[in-house]
Write a protein that holds these residues in place. Structure first.
Motif, PDB file in Angstrom:
ATOM      1  N   SER A  36       1.189  -1.049  -0.132  1.00 50.14           N
ATOM      2  CA  SER A  36      -0.339   0.149   0.320  1.00 50.14           C
ATOM      3  C   SER A  36       0.632   1.197   0.087  1.00 50.14           C
ATOM      4  CB  SER A  36      -1.086  -0.394   1.155  1.00 50.14           C
ATOM      5  OG  SER A  36      -1.714   1.118   1.428  1.00 50.14           O
ATOM      6  N   LEU A  37       0.835   1.607  -1.322  1.00 52.66           N
ATOM      7  CA  LEU A  37       0.954   3.302  -1.351  1.00 52.66           C
ATOM      8  C   LEU A  37       1.373   4.248   0.304  1.00 52.66           C
ATOM      9  CD1 LEU A  37       2.587   3.038  -4.598  1.00 52.66           C
ATOM     10  CD2 LEU A  37       3.861   2.569  -3.128  1.00 52.66           C
ATOM     11  N   HIS A  38      -0.280   4.053   0.361  1.00 50.79           N
ATOM     12  CA  HIS A  38      -0.726   5.225   1.292  1.00 50.79           C
ATOM     13  C   HIS A  38      -0.161   5.008   2.341  1.00 50.79           C
ATOM     14  CE1 HIS A  38      -3.762   6.287  -2.179  1.00 50.79           C
ATOM     15  NE2 HIS A  38      -3.864   5.005  -2.175  1.00 50.79           N
ATOM     16  N   GLU A  39      -0.161   3.607   2.526  1.00 50.45           N
ATOM     17  CA  GLU A  39       0.290   3.504   4.069  1.00 50.45           C
ATOM     18  C   GLU A  39       2.492   3.420   4.493  1.00 50.45           C
ATOM     19  OE1 GLU A  39      -1.705  -0.060   5.779  1.00 50.45           O
ATOM     20  OE2 GLU A  39      -4.044   1.119   4.961  1.00 50.45           O
ATOM     21  N   ALA A  40       2.658   3.682   3.557  1.00 50.84           N
ATOM     22  CA  ALA A  40       4.557   3.254   3.416  1.00 50.84           C
ATOM     23  C   ALA A  40       5.305   4.170   3.876  1.00 50.84           C
ATOM     24  CB  ALA A  40       4.520   2.885   1.604  1.00 50.84           C
ATOM     25  N   ASN A  41       6.190   3.820   4.848  1.00 48.87           N
ATOM     26  CA  ASN A  41       6.930   4.467   5.052  1.00 48.87           C
ATOM     27  C   ASN A  41       7.580   5.309   3.714  1.00 48.87           C
ATOM     28  OD1 ASN A  41       9.245   5.211   6.091  1.00 48.87           O
ATOM     29  ND2 ASN A  41       8.538   5.273   8.591  1.00 48.87           N
ATOM     30  N   GLU A  42       7.554   6.497   3.823  1.00 47.11           N
ATOM     31  CA  GLU A  42       8.359   7.298   3.217  1.00 47.11           C
ATOM     32  C   GLU A  42       9.841   7.451   2.722  1.00 47.11           C
ATOM     33  OE1 GLU A  42       6.398  10.562   1.582  1.00 47.11           O
ATOM     34  OE2 GLU A  42       4.191   9.913   1.171  1.00 47.11           O
ATOM     35  N   GLU A  43      10.102   7.789   4.401  1.00 50.88           N
ATOM     36  CA  GLU A  43      11.529   7.575   4.876  1.00 50.88           C
ATOM     37  C   GLU A  43      12.139   6.608   3.939  1.00 50.88           C
ATOM     38  OE1 GLU A  43      14.771   7.982   8.194  1.00 50.88           O
ATOM     39  OE2 GLU A  43      12.060   8.762   8.774  1.00 50.88           O
ATOM     40  N   GLY A  44      11.409   5.131   4.513  1.00 53.47           N
ATOM     41  CA  GLY A  44      12.060   3.511   3.977  1.00 53.47           C
ATOM     42  C   GLY A  44      11.819   3.246   2.231  1.00 53.47           C
ATOM     43  N   ILE A  45      10.991   4.080   1.763  1.00 55.41           N
ATOM     44  CA  ILE A  45      10.555   4.459   0.314  1.00 55.41           C
ATOM     45  C   ILE A  45      12.352   5.017   0.045  1.00 55.41           C
ATOM     46  CG2 ILE A  45       9.795   4.990  -1.228  1.00 55.41           C
ATOM     47  CD1 ILE A  45       8.184   3.169  -0.888  1.00 55.41           C
TER      48      ILE A  45
ATOM     49  N   THR B 181       0.074  -2.787  -4.686  1.00 54.54           N
ATOM     50  CA  THR B 181      -1.392  -3.592  -4.863  1.00 54.54           C
ATOM     51  C   THR B 181      -2.538  -1.730  -5.757  1.00 54.54           C
ATOM     52  OG1 THR B 181      -2.146  -2.532  -2.978  1.00 54.54           O
ATOM     53  CG2 THR B 181      -1.551  -5.170  -3.534  1.00 54.54           C
ATOM     54  N   ASN B 182      -1.789  -1.405  -5.099  1.00 51.70           N
ATOM     55  CA  ASN B 182      -2.340  -0.133  -5.580  1.00 51.70           C
ATOM     56  C   ASN B 182      -2.467   0.757  -7.234  1.00 51.70           C
ATOM     57  OD1 ASN B 182      -0.707   0.765  -3.729  1.00 51.70           O
ATOM     58  ND2 ASN B 182      -2.533   2.841  -3.803  1.00 51.70           N
ATOM     59  N   SER B 183      -3.407   1.404  -7.722  1.00 54.02           N
ATOM     60  CA  SER B 183      -3.525   1.309  -9.174  1.00 54.02           C
ATOM     61  C   SER B 183      -2.512   2.792  -9.998  1.00 54.02           C
ATOM     62  CB  SER B 183      -5.278   2.777  -9.335  1.00 54.02           C
ATOM     63  OG  SER B 183      -4.740   3.634  -9.166  1.00 54.02           O
ATOM     64  N   ALA B 184      -2.655   2.361 -11.248  1.00 53.90           N
ATOM     65  CA  ALA B 184      -1.422   2.448 -12.123  1.00 53.90           C
ATOM     66  C   ALA B 184      -1.427   4.094 -12.391  1.00 53.90           C
ATOM     67  CB  ALA B 184      -1.366   2.444 -13.542  1.00 53.90           C
ATOM     68  N   GLN B 185      -2.364   4.906 -11.650  1.00 52.42           N
ATOM     69  CA  GLN B 185      -2.087   5.842 -11.816  1.00 52.42           C
ATOM     70  C   GLN B 185      -1.777   6.689 -11.266  1.00 52.42           C
ATOM     71  OE1 GLN B 185      -5.033   4.301 -12.561  1.00 52.42           O
ATOM     72  NE2 GLN B 185      -5.342   5.004 -14.649  1.00 52.42           N
ATOM     73  N   GLU B 186      -2.122   5.725  -9.051  1.00 45.28           N
ATOM     74  CA  GLU B 186      -1.959   6.162  -8.234  1.00 45.28           C
ATOM     75  C   GLU B 186      -0.379   5.668  -7.972  1.00 45.28           C
ATOM     76  OE1 GLU B 186      -6.077   5.617  -4.861  1.00 45.28           O
ATOM     77  OE2 GLU B 186      -4.143   3.425  -5.765  1.00 45.28           O
ATOM     78  N   ALA B 187       0.555   4.399  -8.499  1.00 38.18           N
ATOM     79  CA  ALA B 187       1.648   4.725  -8.706  1.00 38.18           C
ATOM     80  C   ALA B 187       2.356   5.245  -9.495  1.00 38.18           C
ATOM     81  CB  ALA B 187       1.858   3.201  -9.137  1.00 38.18           C
ATOM     82  N   ASP B 188       2.026   6.254 -10.319  1.00 36.15           N
ATOM     83  CA  ASP B 188       2.477   6.771 -10.963  1.00 36.15           C
ATOM     84  C   ASP B 188       2.426   7.880 -10.554  1.00 36.15           C
ATOM     85  OD1 ASP B 188       4.014   8.180 -14.417  1.00 36.15           O
ATOM     86  OD2 ASP B 188       1.935   8.976 -13.876  1.00 36.15           O
ATOM     87  N   ALA B 189       1.620   8.579  -9.846  1.00 31.29           N
ATOM     88  CA  ALA B 189       1.828   9.634  -8.827  1.00 31.29           C
ATOM     89  C   ALA B 189       2.883   9.491  -7.906  1.00 31.29           C
ATOM     90  CB  ALA B 189       0.197  10.394  -8.743  1.00 31.29           C
ATOM     91  N   PHE B 190       2.477   8.827  -7.153  1.00 29.14           N
ATOM     92  CA  PHE B 190       3.890   8.857  -5.760  1.00 29.14           C
ATOM     93  C   PHE B 190       5.156   7.971  -6.639  1.00 29.14           C
ATOM     94  CE2 PHE B 190       5.911   5.359  -3.422  1.00 29.14           C
ATOM     95  CZ  PHE B 190       5.571   6.510  -2.194  1.00 29.14           C
ATOM     96  N   SER B 191       5.502   7.521  -7.838  1.00 31.81           N
ATOM     97  CA  SER B 191       6.578   7.319  -8.730  1.00 31.81           C
ATOM     98  C   SER B 191       7.413   8.507  -8.998  1.00 31.81           C
ATOM     99  CB  SER B 191       6.573   6.981  -9.869  1.00 31.81           C
ATOM    100  OG  SER B 191       7.630   6.194 -10.629  1.00 31.81           O
ATOM    101  N   LYS B 192       6.202   9.828  -9.271  1.00 29.36           N
ATOM    102  CA  LYS B 192       6.906  11.221  -9.852  1.00 29.36           C
ATOM    103  C   LYS B 192       6.824  12.488  -8.362  1.00 29.36           C
ATOM    104  CE  LYS B 192       4.596  11.538 -13.873  1.00 29.36           C
ATOM    105  NZ  LYS B 192       3.588  12.007 -14.945  1.00 29.36           N
TER     106      LYS B 192
END
Length: 383
Positions: free
Chosen positions: A284-293, A316-327
């Motif tokens: 879950s990218l919403h709950e992921a520890n961003e410092e760990g990422i 498990t996130n959608s492609a749109q959510e993952a793309d926004a998180f990745s950027k």
């Protein structure tokens, strides 16, 4: 005889409670996932966010109660606590077994998986022993009557159980009972051996006689054996039902499918990579520890630039959510998608990382315990 029975009951219940608590405390996140299943069944999903915390408290409670029973301390309070706990768990396992809502109670974590009816039977035995202990609590003798020593032993067990639970929560289980453990050959665990028997099903037909209105329920074997299908007066009503008669061979990894944003299957390519590759898991990218990422992203960048190590992120996130998180996080890794169940089993962390080579799990780490790139390179990549 009565003394022997009392001692047996006390030791058996105490040891079993400690063992059960330790097994679950070894993987409090996994126990939290199991609690979430119960929360959904009883329509209290608002507790999902607190599931891991509740799991840790329950583990500590079990260990402490078991230890105090063995010590013989505070016999009235301890036997009352044990009785309340076992009544609660017996109710849960009965609901699981009778209504088939949770397929495994998680009583002993993933170490000893029990069916719902096995769990319920185990709890009935414990219930009988604990009732006996409760009725005979005045006969339980403490190992010491010194109140200072009693309090010291209580605090020692309490601190030890809390420390162990928090250690496994913030790192990884001390003993990994899941199929993605270090040393596991993932492609082999996904295969069904040649000659292995598949699941055996029975097809159930609902039949109705056009003339008399009589109805029958018949399985496919009887349907063919009686040749009722030749009688035009009998017709099949509705869709046939499929019923599992005998469970066949089931691979330990049966639900892993990794795909890209368009749905193309990359499971074989990623899992069977003959070279070192890093699999970052953030279910879950919403709950992921961003410092760990960020830490894992830097590790992936160095590994790729210096040793051409392929690194991917599974979510498990959608492609749109993952793309926004990745950027936003400026991720260097490729992003792929999989179901939450296998991702949660891969590593008990969000995020965590697995080091694979030729399909074998070489090692894996919680984001709190990822080695530095230099140590990683020295231990694996430069050999």
């Amino acid at each position: 005889m009565k003394k022997a029975l009392l001692n047996f009951s006390r030791i058996f219940v105490g040891v079993l409670f400690i063992f059960s608590g330790l097994i679950k405390a070894n993987d409090p996140i996994g126990f939290g996932y199991k609690l979430q299943e119960y929360f959904e069944v009883f329509h209290i999903p608002f507790l999902n966010e607190m599931a891991t915390g509740i799991a840790i408290m329950l583990c500590v409670f079990e260990i402490v109660l078991g230890a105090l029973l063995l010590f013989g301390f505070w016999r009235k309070q301890v036997t009352t606590g044990l009785l309340l706990v076992i009544i609660f768990f017996t109710f849960l396992t009965f609901v699981s077994a009778a209504f088939k809502v949770v397929t495994s109670c998680g009583c002993f974590g993933d170490a000893i998986p029990l069916t719902p009816w096995q769990s319920f039977s185990k709890d009935l035995v414990l219930l009988a022993l604990i009732i006996y202990l409760f009725k005979n609590r005045e006969r339980i003798q403490p190992i010491t009557s010194n109140s200072t020593l009693q309090n010291a032993l209580f605090i020692f067990v309490l601190v030890l159980s809390i420390t162990f639970s928090l250690l496994t929560y913030s790192r990884l289980p001390v003993v990994d009972f899941l199929p993605y453990k270090v040393g596991a050959n993932l492609p082999e665990l996904m295969k069904i051996p040649e000659g292995a028997k598949p699941d055996e099903y029975s097809i159930i037909y609902n039949l109705k006689n056009k003339e008399t209105g009589e109805t029958k329920v018949m399985n496919d074997k009887d349907y063919l054996k009686t040749e009722i299908w030749k009688d035009d007066n009998w017709e099949i009503v509705g869709q046939p039902d499929s019923k599992l008669v005998k469970k066949g061979y089931e691979p330990k990894i049966k639900d892993l499918m990794i795909s890209d944003a368009s749905g193309t299957d990359y499971t074989k390519e990623l899992i069977e990579n003959p070279y070192y590759n890093l699999i970052i898991v953030a279910y879950s990218l919403h709950e992921a520890n961003e410092e760990g990422i960020s830490k894992l992203n830097a590790l992936a960048l160095n590994a790729t630039e210096q040793f051409n190590i392929r690194t991917v992120l599974l979510t498990t996130n959608s492609a749109q959510e993952a793309d926004a998180f990745s950027k936003r996080m400026k991720l260097f890794t490729e992003v792929f998608y999989a179901d939450a169940v296998p991702l949660k089993s891969m590593v008990r962390a969000n995020p965590g990382v697995l080091l694979l080579k030729n399909g074998v799990v070489i090692n894996k780490w919680h984001y709190n315990a990822v080695p530095s790139f230099d140590k990683l390179a020295e231990q694996y990549f430069t050999k």
